[in-house]
Design a protein around this motif. Structure first.
Motif, short mmCIF file in Angstrom:
data_model
loop_
_atom_site.label_atom_id
_atom_site.label_comp_id
_atom_site.label_asym_id
_atom_site.label_seq_id
_atom_site.Cartn_x
_atom_site.Cartn_y
_atom_site.Cartn_z
N LEU A 195 0.83 -1.20 0.00
CA LEU A 195 0.00 0.00 0.00
C LEU A 195 0.86 1.26 0.00
CD1 LEU A 195 -2.85 -1.04 2.51
CD2 LEU A 195 -3.00 -0.81 0.02
N SER A 196 1.95 1.20 0.79
CA SER A 196 2.86 2.35 0.81
C SER A 196 3.47 2.57 -0.56
CB SER A 196 3.97 2.12 1.84
OG SER A 196 3.44 2.00 3.14
N GLY A 197 3.85 1.45 -1.22
CA GLY A 197 4.42 1.56 -2.57
C GLY A 197 3.43 2.16 -3.54
N GLY B 21 1.58 6.57 -6.67
CA GLY B 21 0.53 7.52 -7.04
C GLY B 21 0.96 8.95 -6.83
N LEU B 22 1.66 9.16 -5.69
CA LEU B 22 2.14 10.51 -5.39
C LEU B 22 3.15 10.98 -6.43
CD1 LEU B 22 1.88 12.73 -3.23
CD2 LEU B 22 3.87 11.71 -2.08
N MET B 23 4.05 10.06 -6.84
CA MET B 23 5.02 10.40 -7.87
C MET B 23 4.34 10.67 -9.20
SD MET B 23 8.05 10.63 -6.71
CE MET B 23 8.92 10.60 -8.27
N VAL C 96 4.68 14.02 -11.26
CA VAL C 96 5.14 14.06 -12.65
C VAL C 96 4.12 14.78 -13.54
CG1 VAL C 96 5.63 12.65 -14.68
CG2 VAL C 96 6.60 12.03 -12.47
N VAL C 97 2.84 14.45 -13.35
CA VAL C 97 1.79 15.10 -14.14
C VAL C 97 1.78 16.60 -13.88
CG1 VAL C 97 -0.71 15.32 -14.44
CG2 VAL C 97 0.35 13.05 -14.30
N ALA C 98 1.93 16.98 -12.59
CA ALA C 98 1.94 18.40 -12.24
C ALA C 98 3.13 19.12 -12.89
CB ALA C 98 1.99 18.57 -10.72
N MET C 99 4.31 18.44 -12.88
CA MET C 99 5.50 19.05 -13.48
C MET C 99 5.33 19.21 -14.99
SD MET C 99 7.63 19.96 -11.21
CE MET C 99 9.04 20.25 -12.28
N VAL C 100 4.75 18.18 -15.61
CA VAL C 100 4.51 18.27 -17.07
C VAL C 100 3.55 19.40 -17.37
CG1 VAL C 100 3.47 17.09 -19.03
CG2 VAL C 100 5.02 15.84 -17.52
N PHE C 101 2.49 19.50 -16.58
CA PHE C 101 1.50 20.57 -16.77
C PHE C 101 2.15 21.94 -16.58
CE2 PHE C 101 -1.71 23.45 -14.97
CZ PHE C 101 -2.63 23.48 -16.02
#
Length: 252
Positions: A13-15, A20-22, A26-31
């Motif tokens: 679950l932690s993984g 998911g957090l990563m 990544v999506v936020a950085m691309v945006f």
């Protein structure tokens, strides 16, 4: 055994959570990167549009001045030549007919010269130092003041759009000196400021002024903006009674 299973489930679950957090990161950085690209593209388009507008304004100014010059030439020069040619050709004296034909040939030459001046392609056929020499020669021919041109650096051929900007800035600086400074001498010097860059200095020994005082016009701002469009700069120094020095720095 049950405790080990709970530990495995917790690790999985932690993984999943960190994955998911990563992914969100990544999506936020691309945006964010795409937003920056869009803003940079919009800024570039705005700069290009401003550059094209300034070039268009300058071409229109040159054409308007050329049209005004054509009007004066048609009225004062060509019109007079045609009138004299008509008088000579209508004369009963044979020798006057030859004079009339010579005047008609002169009119043809003048019309061709005027036609050429209406086309901005002349900009590509003349170097900056040749253009400056012509302008200073015209000023001195009027008897208004003495002029000098010193070329310490041979300018390479400039692109047409950059040359048009530079020509218009030089014209404006000379016009300002004639209209406002009442100088006895105007000196222009072309030098190399640094590798790949040139300096063009326009100096007069006229009335001068205090640049720190507020001006009613926007001439200096316009000249600065125009030099900026070709990657150059505009600098002015002056004092009352001590003349004016203008320095144009630009890529060459």
């Amino acid at each position: 055994m049950l405790e080990e299973e709970h530990q495995v489930i917790a690790i999985v679950l932690s993984g999943i959570f960190f994955a998911g957090l990563m992914s969100v990161f990544v999506v936020a950085m691309v945006f964010f990167h795409r937003q920056r690209q869009d803003l940079a593209r919009q800024k570039l388009n705005q700069v290009q549009a401003e550059h094209e507008k300034i070039l268009l304004d300058i071409e229109n100014e040159i054409q308007q001045e050329t049209l005004a010059q054509v009007g004066r030439e048609l009225h004062d020069n060509i019109g007079q030549l045609l009138s004299l040619a008509k008088l000579n050709l209508n004369s009963s004296k044979i020798e006057k007919h030859a004079e009339g034909r010579n005047m008609v040939n002169e009119v043809i030459k003048e019309v061709r010269a005027l036609s050429k001046s209406l086309n901005l392609d002349w900009v590509e056929s003349i170097s900056i130092d040749e253009f400056i020499g012509q302008q200073l020669g015209k000023i001195q021919a009027t008897g208004y003041c003495q002029t000098e041109l010193h070329c310490d650096y041979s300018l390479p051929e400039l692109q047409k759009d950059k040359k048009i900007v530079l020509i218009r800035v030089i014209q404006e600086c000379l016009n300002n000196a004639i209209k406002h400074a009442s100088p006895d001498h105007i000196v222009i010097r072309i030098t190399s400021a640094s590798p790949g860059r040139a300096q063009l200095m326009i100096e007069d020994d006229g009335l001068g002024f205090d640049p720190s005082l507020p001006s009613q016009g926007s001439g200096m701002t316009n000249l600065t903006n125009r030099m900026n469009t070709i990657g150059g700069s505009f600098a002015l120094s002056s004092n009352p009674g001590q003349g004016t020095k203008i320095t144009l720095d630009f890529p060459a």
